[in-house]
Design a protein around this motif. Structure first.
Motif, PDB file in Angstrom:
ATOM      1  N   LEU A 182      35.848  39.899  63.856  1.00 39.01           N
ATOM      2  CA  LEU A 182      34.543  39.631  63.243  1.00 39.01           C
ATOM      3  C   LEU A 182      33.318  40.006  64.396  1.00 39.01           C
ATOM      4  N   ASN A 183      32.162  40.407  63.733  1.00 41.28           N
ATOM      5  CA  ASN A 183      31.061  40.768  64.734  1.00 41.28           C
ATOM      6  C   ASN A 183      30.558  39.491  65.110  1.00 41.28           C
ATOM      7  N   PRO A 184      29.651  39.709  66.377  1.00 40.40           N
ATOM      8  CA  PRO A 184      29.083  38.571  66.874  1.00 40.40           C
ATOM      9  C   PRO A 184      28.197  37.945  65.965  1.00 40.40           C
ATOM     10  N   ALA A 185      27.746  38.266  64.959  1.00 38.91           N
ATOM     11  CA  ALA A 185      26.788  37.467  64.104  1.00 38.91           C
ATOM     12  C   ALA A 185      27.683  36.585  63.062  1.00 38.91           C
ATOM     13  N   THR A 186      28.886  37.003  62.678  1.00 39.71           N
ATOM     14  CA  THR A 186      29.678  35.994  61.717  1.00 39.71           C
ATOM     15  C   THR A 186      30.733  35.342  62.570  1.00 39.71           C
ATOM     16  N   ASN A 187      31.032  35.583  63.740  1.00 40.67           N
ATOM     17  CA  ASN A 187      32.025  35.027  64.358  1.00 40.67           C
ATOM     18  C   ASN A 187      31.980  33.490  64.656  1.00 40.67           C
ATOM     19  N   PRO A 188      30.676  33.090  64.811  1.00 37.00           N
ATOM     20  CA  PRO A 188      30.679  31.700  64.943  1.00 37.00           C
ATOM     21  C   PRO A 188      31.084  30.697  63.705  1.00 37.00           C
ATOM     22  N   ILE A 189      31.181  31.356  62.594  1.00 40.56           N
ATOM     23  CA  ILE A 189      31.534  30.709  61.369  1.00 40.56           C
ATOM     24  C   ILE A 189      32.897  30.137  61.869  1.00 40.56           C
ATOM     25  N   VAL A 190      33.695  30.645  62.613  1.00 37.15           N
ATOM     26  CA  VAL A 190      35.194  30.321  62.513  1.00 37.15           C
ATOM     27  C   VAL A 190      34.911  28.731  63.211  1.00 37.15           C
ATOM     28  N   GLY A 191      34.288  28.657  64.253  1.00 40.21           N
ATOM     29  CA  GLY A 191      34.135  27.355  64.962  1.00 40.21           C
ATOM     30  C   GLY A 191      33.688  26.262  64.040  1.00 40.21           C
ATOM     31  N   ARG A 192      32.812  26.512  62.977  1.00 42.06           N
ATOM     32  CA  ARG A 192      32.266  25.587  61.977  1.00 42.06           C
ATOM     33  C   ARG A 192      33.337  25.140  60.777  1.00 42.06           C
ATOM     34  N   LEU A 193      34.517  26.002  60.789  1.00 44.15           N
ATOM     35  CA  LEU A 193      35.644  25.393  59.543  1.00 44.15           C
ATOM     36  C   LEU A 193      36.200  24.287  59.960  1.00 44.15           C
ATOM     37  N   ASP A 224      41.000  16.021  67.853  1.00 42.74           N
ATOM     38  CA  ASP A 224      40.131  15.640  68.929  1.00 42.74           C
ATOM     39  C   ASP A 224      40.269  16.291  70.161  1.00 42.74           C
ATOM     40  N   GLY A 225      39.147  16.452  71.020  1.00 39.59           N
ATOM     41  CA  GLY A 225      39.316  17.327  72.375  1.00 39.59           C
ATOM     42  C   GLY A 225      39.739  18.551  72.251  1.00 39.59           C
ATOM     43  N   GLY A 226      39.783  19.231  70.926  1.00 39.23           N
ATOM     44  CA  GLY A 226      40.086  20.894  70.971  1.00 39.23           C
ATOM     45  C   GLY A 226      38.689  21.569  71.046  1.00 39.23           C
ATOM     46  N   HIS A 227      39.013  22.906  71.496  1.00 36.31           N
ATOM     47  CA  HIS A 227      37.814  23.780  71.484  1.00 36.31           C
ATOM     48  C   HIS A 227      37.597  24.338  69.987  1.00 36.31           C
ATOM     49  N   SER A 228      36.843  25.059  69.992  1.00 40.03           N
ATOM     50  CA  SER A 228      36.167  25.478  68.494  1.00 40.03           C
ATOM     51  C   SER A 228      37.259  26.114  67.666  1.00 40.03           C
ATOM     52  N   TRP A 229      38.337  26.894  68.350  1.00 35.15           N
ATOM     53  CA  TRP A 229      39.272  27.424  67.621  1.00 35.15           C
ATOM     54  C   TRP A 229      40.430  27.008  67.491  1.00 35.15           C
ATOM     55  N   THR A 230      40.599  25.615  67.983  1.00 31.10           N
ATOM     56  CA  THR A 230      41.760  24.849  67.953  1.00 31.10           C
ATOM     57  C   THR A 230      42.274  24.625  66.472  1.00 31.10           C
ATOM     58  N   GLY A 231      43.398  24.807  66.192  1.00 34.25           N
ATOM     59  CA  GLY A 231      44.013  24.837  64.909  1.00 34.25           C
ATOM     60  C   GLY A 231      43.732  25.726  63.903  1.00 34.25           C
ATOM     61  N   VAL A 232      43.143  26.942  64.486  1.00 34.76           N
ATOM     62  CA  VAL A 232      42.758  27.989  63.499  1.00 34.76           C
ATOM     63  C   VAL A 232      43.910  29.010  63.566  1.00 34.76           C
ATOM     64  N   VAL A 233      43.987  29.510  62.382  1.00 32.13           N
ATOM     65  CA  VAL A 233      45.054  30.523  62.116  1.00 32.13           C
ATOM     66  C   VAL A 233      44.430  31.617  61.320  1.00 32.13           C
TER      67      VAL A 233
END
Length: 323
Positions: free
Chosen positions: A193-204, A234-243
């Protein structure tokens, strides 16, 4: 003077010095199109459980059994022999239970420098087929071995999907026929993803996904993909648990959206727990159980290694006379 080429089984641990891990994915040539589902601002999308009754899971495990050397008059030729197992389980959500429905064991020897040699059969269940690659890099030998396993996984995934099953195949997708099978990628080695859309992953949140994007637009192997979160830890970073999931772009877009929604909603139900599996939550419970059974079917590594050495000692000559 003419000397025969001899085959040797090396005496050190097969994996020593080769922590080579690779995952054969379809080439990513071409561009990423982030507008295939949502042309405007991206927001997290809730998954939708459409009540799919049976889900197939496909995975494979591999083990290098021994390192080999063909002692040619003009220099040694490296090789490896190994065993891989590919299998599938079907999760029936009405029971609920999962059952091993497919399993295939294959033993393969790979030699470098374009050479190949038959492997003496140590036991009826220890028959290795031989292949060769032009390179002599040990990593390339392991890569070819791993690729053979991934190809077998792709064949099994497609066979199961052809029966009407919804299939989750561990690893990148390797078959682009228009069936409902998902490539399930647990690690993230390339940014899509490009830098503008990539942050959405952390919001999932768990059960949510990103909009679909098309990987390889204009290339030979385009496929739809998305990110989703399996669990909120708990305690994970923004991409923890992301596949990441991916499906063939030969599916129509509406079907791809249904599959992505289904995957986002259902997979959190079989995500592993950190106190049980160190690869939690990404290593799904049915896949972890499948891996354990497949590893059992590989056979005892010590027995396999000893049988190989014994067979090669009894039949050391493997090639004709060489000037």
């Amino acid at each position: 003077h003419r000397r025969m080429a001899l085959l040797y089984v090396e005496g050190w641990a097969p994996e020593y010095g080769s922590p080579y891990e690779t995952d054969e994915a379809l080439a990513d040539e071409g561009k990423v199109d982030e507008t295939v589902e949502i042309a405007g601002l991206w927001k997290p999308i809730d998954g939708v459980d459409d009540g799919v009754v049976q889900i197939g899971f496909v995975d494979g495990v591999r083990r290098v059994d021994a390192r080999l050397t063909i002692d040619e008059p003009d220099g040694p030729v490296p090789g490896i022999c190994g065993t891989f197992a590919v299998g599938g389980v079907v999760w029936d959500r009405t029971v609920p239970s999962s059952e091993l429905t497919h399993a295939r064991i294959e033993r393969l020897a790979v030699f470098g420098n374009g050479k190949a040699a038959p492997i003496p059969v140590a036991e009826p269940q220890l028959a290795y087929r031989s292949e060769s690659v032009p390179d002599t890099d040990p990593g390339v030998l392991v890569k070819r071995f791993h690729s053979a396993m991934r190809q077998a996984e792709a064949v099994l995934s497609e066979q199961m999907a052809q029966t009407g099953l919804f299939v989750i195949a561990d690893g990148p997708i390797n078959d682009l026929s228009a069936t409902e099978k998902v490539g399930y990628i647990k690690s993230h080695r390339a940014p899509y993803l490009n830098p503008a859309t990539n942050p959405i992953v952390g919001r999932l949140r768990a059960g949510q996904r990103t909009p679909l994007f098309l990987i390889g637009k204009g290339g030979a192997y385009p496929r739809y993909s998305w990110y989703q979160r399996l669990a909120d830890l708990d305690g994970g970073h923004s991409w923890t648990g992301v596949v990441r999931g991916e499906v063939s772009s030969h599916l129509d877009l509406e079907t791809a959206i249904v599959v992505a929604n289904r995957t986002a909603a259902v997979l959190p139900q079989v995500a592993s727990e950190p106190h049980i599996d160190p690869r939690a939550p990404q290593n799904l419970v049915p896949i972890a159980a499948l891996e354990r059974e497949l590893r059992r079917r590989l056979g005892d590594p010590g027995f396999v290694y000893r049988a190989l050495r014994s067979a090669v000692r009894r039949q050391p000559t493997i090639a004709g006379a060489t000037p």
